[in-house]
Every structure is written in structure tokens, then in C-alpha cells.
Design a protein around this motif. Structure first.
Motif, mmCIF file in Angstrom:
data_model
loop_
_atom_site.group_PDB
_atom_site.id
_atom_site.type_symbol
_atom_site.label_atom_id
_atom_site.label_comp_id
_atom_site.label_asym_id
_atom_site.label_seq_id
_atom_site.Cartn_x
_atom_site.Cartn_y
_atom_site.Cartn_z
ATOM 1 N N MET A 38 0.837 -1.206 0.000
ATOM 2 C CA MET A 38 0.000 0.000 0.000
ATOM 3 C C MET A 38 0.874 1.261 0.000
ATOM 4 N N ILE A 72 -1.317 4.045 -1.975
ATOM 5 C CA ILE A 72 -2.745 3.858 -1.686
ATOM 6 C C ILE A 72 -3.081 4.312 -0.268
ATOM 7 N N ASP A 73 -2.126 4.226 0.637
ATOM 8 C CA ASP A 73 -2.387 4.586 2.029
ATOM 9 C C ASP A 73 -2.503 6.098 2.238
ATOM 10 N N ASP A 114 -4.099 8.421 0.101
ATOM 11 C CA ASP A 114 -5.223 9.124 -0.503
ATOM 12 C C ASP A 114 -6.542 8.983 0.274
ATOM 13 N N GLY A 115 -6.490 8.517 1.491
ATOM 14 C CA GLY A 115 -7.694 8.425 2.324
ATOM 15 C C GLY A 115 -8.635 7.306 1.907
ATOM 16 N N SER A 116 -8.131 6.356 1.178
ATOM 17 C CA SER A 116 -8.943 5.244 0.692
ATOM 18 C C SER A 116 -9.317 4.299 1.830
ATOM 19 N N LEU A 117 -10.471 3.664 1.704
ATOM 20 C CA LEU A 117 -10.894 2.662 2.679
ATOM 21 C C LEU A 117 -10.323 1.278 2.363
ATOM 22 N N VAL A 118 -9.710 1.136 1.211
ATOM 23 C CA VAL A 118 -9.190 -0.166 0.782
ATOM 24 C C VAL A 118 -8.215 -0.764 1.801
ATOM 25 N N SER A 147 -7.930 -0.339 5.027
ATOM 26 C CA SER A 147 -8.642 -0.727 6.248
ATOM 27 C C SER A 147 -9.487 -1.976 6.020
#
Length: 195
Positions: free
Chosen positions: A47, A52-53, A55-59, A61
């Protein structure tokens, strides 16, 4: 004389059996917790490398929590079926799941500590800037003194050692909550067990 031996043997035999079960449980939890922790570290690294970590993505989590739930479930089922003759009580299941979560969160928290201190040392500053922006968006009328106080409190809790401690505690607590639910579905009491 024979009765004394039988009484003595019957007093200590359950302790020996349950001690062996407790050791197996702990060893199982350590092994599978280490595997789960390393998988979580691998996901965190992937990530981070793809950004990916940030941009505030929920992926991340969703991926982490799904992996933790699957890892705890798999560990309990494996222990029940391979080490415990197909049976596991609710209490042992809960204990095993929580222990797996503890050991995996210990590894992940240690990785986070290394990451924040050595790999990406600006992370703490980024967290403070994001916190300040969030506070100002939520409450644009906040005074400078209140903003400074809020940022000072945030600074205290985003120190690497606090993040390590809170990471282990938070991961263990979430594992406990997941294990409470998982244990309902995977427990299988031994009908021949003497309570």
C-alpha cells in the motif's frame, strides 16, 4: 497404598493434560500470529509503495480487517481440527483468537515503529498537518490557543513509542472483538469432556 497413587494421579493428570493444551495453544497462536503479522506488514508495504495509504482510501482498512478476520478464523479452525481432535470450547477459541491478534499486532506495530522512525520520518509531520486542516475545516472559528492545545495533544499521541503501544493494544482489542464473534461459529464442544 494403591488408592493413594490413584488419587494422586487423578489430581495431577488433568493439570498435565491442560498444561500441554495451553502450551499448544500459545505456540499455535505465536506461529499463526507471526504469519498474520507478516502478511499485514506485506500489505502495508505494498500500500505504501503504490501510495494507496495516502489518498484516504478505505481499501487498506477493509483489506487489513478482512485479513485479520480470515486469519483468526483459519487459526482457530486449524487448531480445533488438527491439534484438538475436532473440538474447541468457546473460551479456548476466544483465547486463541485474541492471542493471534496480539502477536500479529505486535509485529505490525513494530513495523510501524520502524516505518515512522527510519523509512518515512515525515509521517508524523504529515499527520499533524492533516489534523490541523481537519480541525480548521470542522471548526473555522477556533481560537489560536485552542488550536495549539489540540495540536499539542495530538503531538503527544503520535510519538512513535505511543503509536507502538496503542497499535498493540488496539490490534489486540479488535482481535478480541472479532474472536468473540468468530468463536460463536467455530466452537465445537467435546461431548465426552468431563467438566
Amino acid at each position: 497404598r494403591y488408592e493413594k497413587f490413584v488419587n494422586l494421579f487423578s489430581l495431577y493428570l488433568p493439570d498435565l493434560i491442560f498444561k500441554d493444551l495451553r502450551m499448544n495453544l500459545r505456540k499455535f497462536a505465536m506461529n499463526y500470529g507471526a504469519i498474520l503479522g507478516l502478511c499485514l506488514v506485506a500489505i502495508a508495504t505494498v500500500m505504501w509503495s503504490f501510495g494507496i495509504d495516502k489518498d484516504g482510501s478505505l481499501v487498506p482498512s477493509i483489506l487489513n480487517n478482512s485479513l485479520i478476520i480470515m486469519g483468526i478464523s483459519y487459526t482457530i479452525i486449524q487448531f480445533r481440527d488438527t491439534e484438538n481432535s475436532g473440538f474447541i470450547s468457546y473460551g479456548d477459541s476466544l483465547k486463541l483468537g485474541t492471542s493471534v491478534a496480539f502477536f500479529s499486532s505486535l509485529i505490525l506495530a513494530f513495523y510501524t515503529f520502524i516505518f515512522i522512525n527510519y523509512i518515512e520520518p515525515n509521517t508524523l509531520n504529515e499527520i499533524l498537518v492533516e489534523t490541523e486542516q481537519a480541525i480548521l475545516e470542522r471548526n473555522p472559528e477556533i481560537s489560536d490557543e485552542e488550536l495549539d492545545l489540540a495540536l499539542e495533544m495530538t503531538t503527544k499521541f503520535v510519538q512513535p513509542h505511543w503509536m507502538l503501544i496503542l497499535g498493540v493494544l488496539g490490534g489486540t482489542f479488535m482481535g478480541f472483538i472479532y474472536s468473540l464473534i468468530i468463536s460463536i461459529f467455530v466452537k465445537k464442544d467435546n461431548p465426552n469432556e468431563i467438566i
